[in-house]
Design a protein around this motif. Structure first.
Motif, PDB file in Angstrom:
ATOM      1  N   TRP A  54      11.247  37.340  23.706  1.00 49.21           N
ATOM      2  CA  TRP A  54      12.924  37.256  24.253  1.00 49.21           C
ATOM      3  C   TRP A  54      13.126  36.916  25.596  1.00 49.21           C
ATOM      4  CZ3 TRP A  54      15.906  42.672  21.584  1.00 49.21           C
ATOM      5  CH2 TRP A  54      16.198  41.687  21.974  1.00 49.21           C
ATOM      6  N   SER A  55      12.665  37.556  26.139  1.00 50.66           N
ATOM      7  CA  SER A  55      13.333  37.543  28.025  1.00 50.66           C
ATOM      8  C   SER A  55      12.848  36.058  28.264  1.00 50.66           C
ATOM      9  CB  SER A  55      12.876  38.483  29.060  1.00 50.66           C
ATOM     10  OG  SER A  55      11.077  38.115  28.909  1.00 50.66           O
ATOM     11  N   ALA A  56      11.722  35.088  27.980  1.00 47.40           N
ATOM     12  CA  ALA A  56      12.130  34.296  27.768  1.00 47.40           C
ATOM     13  C   ALA A  56      12.525  32.996  27.118  1.00 47.40           C
ATOM     14  CB  ALA A  56      10.093  33.403  27.646  1.00 47.40           C
ATOM     15  N   CYS A  57      12.825  33.360  26.310  1.00 43.63           N
ATOM     16  CA  CYS A  57      13.723  32.361  25.307  1.00 43.63           C
ATOM     17  C   CYS A  57      15.635  32.529  26.251  1.00 43.63           C
ATOM     18  CB  CYS A  57      13.696  33.082  23.494  1.00 43.63           C
ATOM     19  SG  CYS A  57      14.556  32.075  23.008  1.00 43.63           S
ATOM     20  N   PHE A  58      15.742  34.283  25.688  1.00 45.61           N
ATOM     21  CA  PHE A  58      16.784  34.013  26.151  1.00 45.61           C
ATOM     22  C   PHE A  58      17.331  33.282  27.937  1.00 45.61           C
ATOM     23  CE2 PHE A  58      20.127  37.058  28.594  1.00 45.61           C
ATOM     24  CZ  PHE A  58      20.912  36.896  27.285  1.00 45.61           C
ATOM     25  N   ILE A  59      16.012  33.250  29.073  1.00 40.66           N
ATOM     26  CA  ILE A  59      16.221  32.743  30.386  1.00 40.66           C
ATOM     27  C   ILE A  59      16.421  31.577  29.263  1.00 40.66           C
ATOM     28  CG2 ILE A  59      15.449  31.922  31.674  1.00 40.66           C
ATOM     29  CD1 ILE A  59      14.134  34.649  32.428  1.00 40.66           C
ATOM     30  N   GLY A  60      15.877  30.929  28.804  1.00 36.18           N
ATOM     31  CA  GLY A  60      16.138  29.189  27.904  1.00 36.18           C
ATOM     32  C   GLY A  60      17.545  28.977  27.616  1.00 36.18           C
TER      33      GLY A  60
END
Length: 138
Positions: A54-60
């Motif tokens: 989730w955190s990786a996707c959110f940064i994107g």
């Protein structure tokens, strides 16, 4: 429910043993041991994996929001995701917090990016209305 018109990617894993098992991806890039949360096991757990994804996707998603405004995200940006596993009324549930750090950005602009990312991130969409979620600027 929204039906996907075009699949961009499919993540495939094979998991055995549940929370005391192992999981590997079909391309071999992921090969991990699993352990129950809080145990002395040496593996990770589904809550940590969900938080990382989730955190990786959110940064994107924040990157997309920033590019629409023709600005660059700060190099020190980070998302600390916390996913809680708990119980209520005898059933298991999740809740989460995303603590977003956008150093050097004006607080109003940082809030705009976080709010827009929360509307566009697929993980945020999947959790909206299903679990408690807090978005915080660190």
């Amino acid at each position: 429910m929204t039906k996907i018109e075009k699949v961009l990617y499919t993540g495939k894993t094979h998991t055995t043993g549940g929370r005391d098992g192992a999981s590997c991806s079909s391309d071999g890039h992921l090969n991990i041991k699993l352990s129950p949360p809080g145990s002395k096991g040496t593996g990770t757990n589904p809550e940590q994996l969900f938080a990382a994804g989730w955190s990786a996707c959110f940064i994107g998603a924040m990157g997309i929001a920033a590019s629409k405004r023709k600005i660059a995200l700060p190099s020190g940006l980070a998302v600390d995701a916390e996913v809680d596993l708990g119980t209520a009324e005898g059933a298991y549930f999740l809740q989460a917090r995303l603590n977003v750090s956008l150093p050097g950005l004006a607080p109003e602009l940082a809030r705009e990016l976080v709010d827009e990312a929360h509307l566009t991130c697929p993980y945020s969409k999947a959790t909206r209305g299903n679990i408690g979620v807090e978005m915080k600027l660190a």
